[in-house]
Design an enzyme around this catalytic site. Sequence first.
Site, PDB file in Angstrom:
ATOM      1  CB  CYS A   2      -0.834   0.143   1.246  1.00 35.48           C
ATOM      2  SG  CYS A   2      -1.914  -1.213   1.161  1.00 35.48           S
ATOM      3  NE  ARG A  27       4.692   1.485  -0.095  1.00 34.79           N
ATOM      4  CZ  ARG A  27       5.692   1.148   0.578  1.00 34.79           C
ATOM      5  NH1 ARG A  27       6.875   1.185  -0.178  1.00 34.79           N
ATOM      6  NH2 ARG A  27       5.592   0.389   1.639  1.00 34.79           N
ATOM      7  CD1 TRP A  75      -0.712  -6.013  -3.567  1.00 29.30           C
ATOM      8  CD2 TRP A  75      -0.793  -6.836  -1.487  1.00 29.30           C
ATOM      9  NE1 TRP A  75      -0.470  -7.095  -3.574  1.00 29.30           N
ATOM     10  CE2 TRP A  75      -0.446  -7.916  -2.570  1.00 29.30           C
ATOM     11  CE3 TRP A  75      -1.027  -7.033  -0.217  1.00 29.30           C
ATOM     12  CZ2 TRP A  75      -0.302  -9.197  -1.948  1.00 29.30           C
ATOM     13  CZ3 TRP A  75      -0.854  -8.462   0.378  1.00 29.30           C
ATOM     14  CH2 TRP A  75      -0.407  -9.430  -0.691  1.00 29.30           C
ATOM     15  CG  ASN A 101       1.857   0.212   4.076  1.00 27.02           C
ATOM     16  OD1 ASN A 101       1.437  -1.032   3.813  1.00 27.02           O
ATOM     17  ND2 ASN A 101       3.155   0.879   3.871  1.00 27.02           N
ATOM     18  N   GLY A 102      -0.039  -1.552   6.377  1.00 31.71           N
ATOM     19  CA  GLY A 102       0.260  -2.492   7.357  1.00 31.71           C
ATOM     20  C   GLY A 102      -0.933  -3.278   7.839  1.00 31.71           C
ATOM     21  CD  GLU A 481      15.742 -13.143 -10.184  1.00 33.90           C
ATOM     22  OE1 GLU A 481      15.433 -13.480  -9.319  1.00 33.90           O
ATOM     23  OE2 GLU A 481      15.388 -11.962 -10.488  1.00 33.90           O
ATOM     24  CE  LYS A 485      12.390 -10.339 -12.207  1.00 27.74           C
ATOM     25  NZ  LYS A 485      13.012 -10.526 -10.841  1.00 27.74           N
ATOM     26  CD  GLU A 488       8.797 -11.261 -10.367  1.00 22.30           C
ATOM     27  OE1 GLU A 488       8.380 -10.756  -9.310  1.00 22.30           O
ATOM     28  OE2 GLU A 488      10.071 -11.060 -10.547  1.00 22.30           O
ATOM     29  CG  HIS A 504      15.930 -37.537  -8.169  1.00 26.59           C
ATOM     30  ND1 HIS A 504      16.515 -38.893  -7.946  1.00 26.59           N
ATOM     31  CD2 HIS A 504      17.300 -37.060  -8.434  1.00 26.59           C
ATOM     32  CE1 HIS A 504      17.617 -38.988  -7.925  1.00 26.59           C
ATOM     33  NE2 HIS A 504      18.146 -37.858  -8.224  1.00 26.59           N
ATOM     34  CE  LYS A 603      10.938  -2.389  -6.844  1.00 33.42           C
ATOM     35  NZ  LYS A 603      11.530  -3.931  -7.539  1.00 33.42           N
TER      36      LYS A 603
HETATM   37  C1  G6P Z   1       8.919  -8.695  -3.819  1.00 32.18           C
HETATM   38  C2  G6P Z   1       9.468  -8.236  -5.094  1.00 32.18           C
HETATM   39  C3  G6P Z   1      10.607  -8.791  -5.519  1.00 32.18           C
HETATM   40  C4  G6P Z   1      11.606  -8.681  -4.388  1.00 32.18           C
HETATM   41  C5  G6P Z   1      11.338  -9.304  -2.984  1.00 32.18           C
HETATM   42  C6  G6P Z   1      12.101  -8.886  -1.993  1.00 32.18           C
HETATM   43  O1  G6P Z   1       8.416  -9.851  -3.939  1.00 32.18           O
HETATM   44  O2  G6P Z   1       8.282  -8.021  -6.077  1.00 32.18           O
HETATM   45  O3  G6P Z   1      11.141  -8.237  -6.668  1.00 32.18           O
HETATM   46  O4  G6P Z   1      12.679  -9.384  -4.587  1.00 32.18           O
HETATM   47  O5  G6P Z   1       9.801  -8.393  -2.790  1.00 32.18           O
HETATM   48  O6  G6P Z   1      12.356  -7.528  -1.753  1.00 32.18           O
HETATM   49  P1  G6P Z   1      13.289  -6.240  -1.083  1.00 32.18           P
HETATM   50  O7  G6P Z   1      12.808  -5.300  -1.183  1.00 32.18           O
HETATM   51  O8  G6P Z   1      13.503  -7.005   0.234  1.00 32.18           O
HETATM   52  O9  G6P Z   1      14.436  -6.716  -2.009  1.00 32.18           O
END
Ligand code: G6P
Length: 608
Positions: A2, A27, A75, A101-102, A481, A485, A488, A504, A603
């Site tokens: 948020c 956010r 969010w 937010n929280g 990773e 990517k 997501e 396995h 994010k």
């Molecule tokens: C969210 C983001 C990711 C990020 C993760 C950790 O899931 O979408 O891209 O890697 O949070 O975030 P941070 O700010 O702690 O790196």
Amino acid sequence: MCGIVGYIGASQAAPILLDGLGKLEYRGYDSAGIAVFDGEEIQLKKATGRLKVLSELTHDGATMPGTAGIGHTRWATHGSPSDTNAHPHCSKGNGIAVVHNGIIENYLKVKKKLTNKGYEFLSETDTEVIAHLLDYYYKGDPLEAIIKVLHRVEGSYALGIMFKDHPDQIYAVRKDSPLIVGKGEEGNLIASDVPAVLKYTRDVYFIQNEEIALLTREHITFFNMDCEEIAKESVTIEWDINAAEKGGYEHFMLKEMYEQPATVRDTLNPRLKKGKIVIEELGMTPEEIQNIRKIHIVACGSAYHTGVTAKYVFEGMARIPVEVDLASEFRYRNPILEEWDLVLIISQSGETADSLAALREAKSRGVKTLGIVNVVGSSIAREADKVMYTWAGPEIAVATTKAYSAQLIAQYLLAIHFAQVRGTITEKEAGSLLNDLKRLPDQIELLLANKGKIQKFANRYIAARDVFFIGRGVDYAISLEGSLKLKEISYIHSEAYAAGELKHGTISLIEEGTLVAAVATQEDLYKKTISNILEVRTRGAFVLAVTNEGNTEIEKAADYVIYLPQTSSYFTNSLAIIPLQLFSYYVAVGRGCDVDKPRNLAKSVTVE
Ligand code: G6P
């Protein structure tokens, strides 16, 4: 998650609130709302969906007069995304408006008490209890009511609050959720994050837990929970304002991928002095470095994936045992931490709730903590014993790219430094590793310049159902990773597997035409990965291989090959990730996905 903004000043508030929310949409973006005092009443406008729905509804804020207001982009945690559940939430008659937010953990208990006292709840949110509880305690003094509420609620919060009776004031308070205050020339602001205020000011105060800010048009005053005024110093933010704009790119993600060469240079260069690594902020003596018993790398999401890579690097180079933990696991698993352990918390935002909690857990056990953080002044940066910044600048796209690359560089630097101090590599080896590091930015540029080839390949896979990523050692970490990517941002199911583990179970999922991306950059494991490629290819898979220049033998096994420039086997992740990022990006664009704001994601994950 948020995003919160607030403004009080000489200008019309609503357009400034909407502009600020636009910078915070990363956010959360399932609904948005603003509350503005129009001279007589607090007026509310809320809308489900992206911020642009609210902007259209209010003609970019023009239809909402008034020079003080608060806003929110949501969010959803409690209650589905809807106009009613969108913030701000208000007490009866819009006497008090709140954005939050929280999570208020004891909201059900508080709600019950307030319901018994005759309060009526309109939404399903936890936030609404704050508005009614404020009303319950409010006897004319907003500060007193806020402090009473804070004593009563449990959980995490950043709050922006307005009282109809005090239209020339905005209040802000936080506990375990981020909130900053900006001091502008023509008004003052609150926001969840710096980019929302950069257009108006670079003078920013970071509010600490349980500090309350009172903003008027001209002044900002801070109080503690005993209602005593406290002095705070503002910080000047150096970020380039253009860094938070798209600058001609179609998406922030594409722009941020293109910023990776600069990000790598900016993270590397300040730590290289006369050809040697100098990490001043580490504050560890050579004895302390020699004594490190174990490194614990703790993080979430992509930051966690950089830790998986770094494990191979720290162990290989410096011969220090490394455990990598997801922060959400680490915090509850009663980890074994001993005196000479070092805990690395990796986080772009510095606000991820689980990473922050893991940091606090480690600190409470008395071990040394080092934050590798991108956002200056964020909670993890402030609370870790030491902080090493990744100088990636603001990252807006939800899917991280440049911050990920910077996190890798920071950990490579630490690993080389530790290895030198511990004598596990020679000076000559260290020199050669540094040369390889310095070449990375140009090599990344070269790979980015090759985007056309990857775009073409990606276009063939926009209808894919499943994609598998395989690799061994560091290549396994890259696969994790690469897979994240893709899933997501494109919503295609994908999985990453250690290539040796395929047999396995996972290999049963390979069908005619399934795409398998095989990463094979580790020379000592190369032949073994080729065997794994052949195993899936025999079962009908189409194989995209990512390997080092010169490994042309792979063309016999794979269907399509992307070559990477030569670097140390420790650093190949920094190169291999570039085509995988581009692949995900172009698949997602081809599928018409909202690349910068994938569904259900945010994010900065500030709830656990
Ligand atoms: C969210 C983001 C990711 C990020 C993760 C950790 O899931 O979408 O891209 O890697 O949070 O975030 P941070 O700010 O702690 O790196």
